[in-house]
Design a protein around this motif. Structure first.
Motif, PDB file in Angstrom:
ATOM      1  N   GLN A 168       8.644 -15.042 -14.090  1.00 30.82           N
ATOM      2  CA  GLN A 168       8.460 -16.244 -14.895  1.00 30.82           C
ATOM      3  C   GLN A 168       9.759 -17.021 -15.111  1.00 30.82           C
ATOM      4  N   ALA A 169      10.894 -16.506 -14.676  1.00 29.77           N
ATOM      5  CA  ALA A 169      12.179 -17.192 -14.865  1.00 29.77           C
ATOM      6  C   ALA A 169      12.208 -18.457 -14.006  1.00 29.77           C
ATOM      7  N   SER A 170      12.903 -19.470 -14.512  1.00 35.12           N
ATOM      8  CA  SER A 170      12.938 -20.736 -13.782  1.00 35.12           C
ATOM      9  C   SER A 170      13.896 -20.644 -12.598  1.00 35.12           C
ATOM     10  N   THR A 171      13.570 -21.413 -11.581  1.00 29.72           N
ATOM     11  CA  THR A 171      14.410 -21.441 -10.381  1.00 29.72           C
ATOM     12  C   THR A 171      15.766 -22.068 -10.682  1.00 29.72           C
ATOM     13  N   GLY A 172      15.793 -23.010 -11.618  1.00 28.76           N
ATOM     14  CA  GLY A 172      17.052 -23.640 -11.997  1.00 28.76           C
ATOM     15  C   GLY A 172      18.056 -22.634 -12.544  1.00 28.76           C
ATOM     16  N   SER A 173      17.570 -21.676 -13.333  1.00 32.07           N
ATOM     17  CA  SER A 173      18.471 -20.639 -13.861  1.00 32.07           C
ATOM     18  C   SER A 173      19.027 -19.782 -12.738  1.00 32.07           C
ATOM     19  N   LEU A 174      18.179 -19.449 -11.789  1.00 35.44           N
ATOM     20  CA  LEU A 174      18.629 -18.651 -10.648  1.00 35.44           C
ATOM     21  C   LEU A 174      19.692 -19.405  -9.854  1.00 35.44           C
ATOM     22  N   VAL A 175      19.474 -20.682  -9.622  1.00 33.41           N
ATOM     23  CA  VAL A 175      20.438 -21.479  -8.867  1.00 33.41           C
ATOM     24  C   VAL A 175      21.756 -21.597  -9.626  1.00 33.41           C
ATOM     25  N   ARG A 176      21.706 -21.795 -10.938  1.00 33.24           N
ATOM     26  CA  ARG A 176      22.937 -21.881 -11.730  1.00 33.24           C
ATOM     27  C   ARG A 176      23.724 -20.578 -11.660  1.00 33.24           C
ATOM     28  N   VAL A 177      23.023 -19.456 -11.773  1.00 29.90           N
ATOM     29  CA  VAL A 177      23.695 -18.151 -11.722  1.00 29.90           C
ATOM     30  C   VAL A 177      24.288 -17.923 -10.336  1.00 29.90           C
ATOM     31  N   MET A 178      23.545 -18.257  -9.292  1.00 27.40           N
ATOM     32  CA  MET A 178      24.067 -18.088  -7.930  1.00 27.40           C
ATOM     33  C   MET A 178      25.293 -18.963  -7.702  1.00 27.40           C
ATOM     34  N   ASP A 179      25.247 -20.219  -8.176  1.00 23.26           N
ATOM     35  CA  ASP A 179      26.391 -21.109  -8.015  1.00 23.26           C
ATOM     36  C   ASP A 179      27.625 -20.556  -8.713  1.00 23.26           C
ATOM     37  N   GLN A 180      27.449 -20.018  -9.908  1.00 19.86           N
ATOM     38  CA  GLN A 180      28.589 -19.460 -10.653  1.00 19.86           C
ATOM     39  C   GLN A 180      29.153 -18.231  -9.937  1.00 19.86           C
ATOM     40  N   ALA A 181      28.279 -17.381  -9.402  1.00 15.48           N
ATOM     41  CA  ALA A 181      28.743 -16.171  -8.705  1.00 15.48           C
ATOM     42  C   ALA A 181      29.439 -16.538  -7.398  1.00 15.48           C
ATOM     43  N   ILE A 182      28.915 -17.519  -6.691  1.00 13.23           N
ATOM     44  CA  ILE A 182      29.552 -17.949  -5.442  1.00 13.23           C
ATOM     45  C   ILE A 182      30.889 -18.626  -5.731  1.00 13.23           C
ATOM     46  N   ALA A 183      30.966 -19.379  -6.830  1.00 13.73           N
ATOM     47  CA  ALA A 183      32.228 -20.011  -7.216  1.00 13.73           C
ATOM     48  C   ALA A 183      33.284 -18.963  -7.543  1.00 13.73           C
ATOM     49  N   ALA A 184      32.858 -17.784  -7.996  1.00 17.79           N
ATOM     50  CA  ALA A 184      33.785 -16.686  -8.278  1.00 17.79           C
ATOM     51  C   ALA A 184      34.156 -15.921  -7.009  1.00 17.79           C
ATOM     52  N   ARG A 185      33.646 -16.382  -5.854  1.00 24.51           N
ATOM     53  CA  ARG A 185      33.906 -15.779  -4.547  1.00 24.51           C
ATOM     54  C   ARG A 185      33.399 -14.349  -4.457  1.00 24.51           C
ATOM     55  N   ALA A 186      32.216 -14.129  -4.993  1.00 28.98           N
ATOM     56  CA  ALA A 186      31.604 -12.806  -4.937  1.00 28.98           C
ATOM     57  C   ALA A 186      30.443 -12.832  -3.952  1.00 28.98           C
ATOM     58  N   PRO A 187      30.249 -11.747  -3.195  1.00 30.74           N
ATOM     59  CA  PRO A 187      29.052 -11.669  -2.359  1.00 30.74           C
ATOM     60  C   PRO A 187      27.821 -11.542  -3.258  1.00 30.74           C
ATOM     61  N   VAL A 188      26.775 -12.301  -2.939  1.00 31.43           N
ATOM     62  CA  VAL A 188      25.600 -12.370  -3.804  1.00 31.43           C
ATOM     63  C   VAL A 188      24.392 -11.807  -3.080  1.00 31.43           C
ATOM     64  N   SER A 189      23.605 -11.040  -3.810  1.00 28.93           N
ATOM     65  CA  SER A 189      22.349 -10.502  -3.301  1.00 28.93           C
ATOM     66  C   SER A 189      21.284 -10.721  -4.364  1.00 28.93           C
ATOM     67  N   ILE A 190      20.074 -11.045  -3.936  1.00 26.79           N
ATOM     68  CA  ILE A 190      18.982 -11.270  -4.880  1.00 26.79           C
ATOM     69  C   ILE A 190      18.015 -10.105  -4.766  1.00 26.79           C
ATOM     70  N   ALA A 191      17.754  -9.458  -5.900  1.00 23.91           N
ATOM     71  CA  ALA A 191      16.839  -8.321  -5.935  1.00 23.91           C
ATOM     72  C   ALA A 191      15.407  -8.824  -5.992  1.00 23.91           C
ATOM     73  N   PRO A 192      14.457  -8.011  -5.586  1.00 18.05           N
ATOM     74  CA  PRO A 192      13.053  -8.419  -5.671  1.00 18.05           C
ATOM     75  C   PRO A 192      12.654  -8.694  -7.112  1.00 18.05           C
ATOM     76  N   GLN A 193      11.599  -9.469  -7.257  1.00 17.14           N
ATOM     77  CA  GLN A 193      11.151  -9.862  -8.599  1.00 17.14           C
ATOM     78  C   GLN A 193      10.653  -8.653  -9.382  1.00 17.14           C
ATOM     79  N   GLY A 194      10.520  -8.825 -10.667  1.00 11.70           N
ATOM     80  CA  GLY A 194      10.000  -7.764 -11.521  1.00 11.70           C
ATOM     81  C   GLY A 194      11.088  -6.981 -12.233  1.00 11.70           C
ATOM     82  N   ALA A 195      12.246  -7.564 -12.400  1.00  9.04           N
ATOM     83  CA  ALA A 195      13.346  -6.874 -13.091  1.00  9.04           C
ATOM     84  C   ALA A 195      12.997  -6.675 -14.558  1.00  9.04           C
ATOM     85  N   GLN A 196      13.461  -5.582 -15.115  1.00  7.20           N
ATOM     86  CA  GLN A 196      13.301  -5.312 -16.534  1.00  7.20           C
ATOM     87  C   GLN A 196      14.458  -5.983 -17.272  1.00  7.20           C
TER      88      GLN A 196
END
Length: 141
Positions: free
Chosen positions: A108-136
């Motif tokens: 149910q999380a918005s895609t905009g939040s995911l994109v913001r988090v990914m942008d911040q992690a990429i700006a920190a020069r970190a390798p990013v991986s997205i886990a399957p949905q259903g996180a606790q």
């Protein structure tokens, strides 16, 4: 007089052989002159987990970022603001340079939040991986 009658009656033929030769020569020219483009894509092969060495799995640390259904963000089970993600990830990368950012989201999380988090992690020069949905979420765990 008979020659004039035969030409007027439509007995003349058009030889198509030279035109076909030109068409085939042009076809060969365009095939040779064109660039052969190789499509680039992702390699979607699955790793065989049985053959993986336990040493390599122990060397890589993960920075878990969770995005809940209400768009609240948690890094290692601590609530953070979306604007401070880059600083937190950079601090964790300074302590452990081989770390990987793993982003877990609820469906149910918005895609905009995911994109913001990914942008911040990429700006920190970190390798990013997205886990399957259903996180606790950290609040629900």
């Amino acid at each position: 007089m008979k020659k004039i009658k035969s030409l007027r009656s439509g007995d003349a033929e058009v030889n198509m052989t030279p035109m076909l030769d030109i068409v085939f020569i042009m076809l060969i020219f365009f095939i040779v002159a064109s660039n052969i483009v190789r499509e680039s894509g992702l390699d979607v092969t699955q790793r065989n987990e049985q053959n993986e060495e336990p040493e390599t799995a122990a060397k890589v640390r993960a920075i878990y970022i969770q995005i809940c259904a209400d768009d609240s963000i948690f890094i290692d089970r601590r609530a953070v603001d979306a604007r401070s993600i880059r600083a937190k990830v950079e601090a964790k990368l300074a302590a452990e340079p081989s770390s990987v950012v793993v982003i877990e989201t609820q469906q149910q999380a918005s895609t905009g939040s995911l994109v913001r988090v990914m942008d911040q992690a990429i700006a920190a020069r970190a390798p990013v991986s997205i886990a399957p949905q259903g996180a606790q979420c950290a609040l629900n765990a």
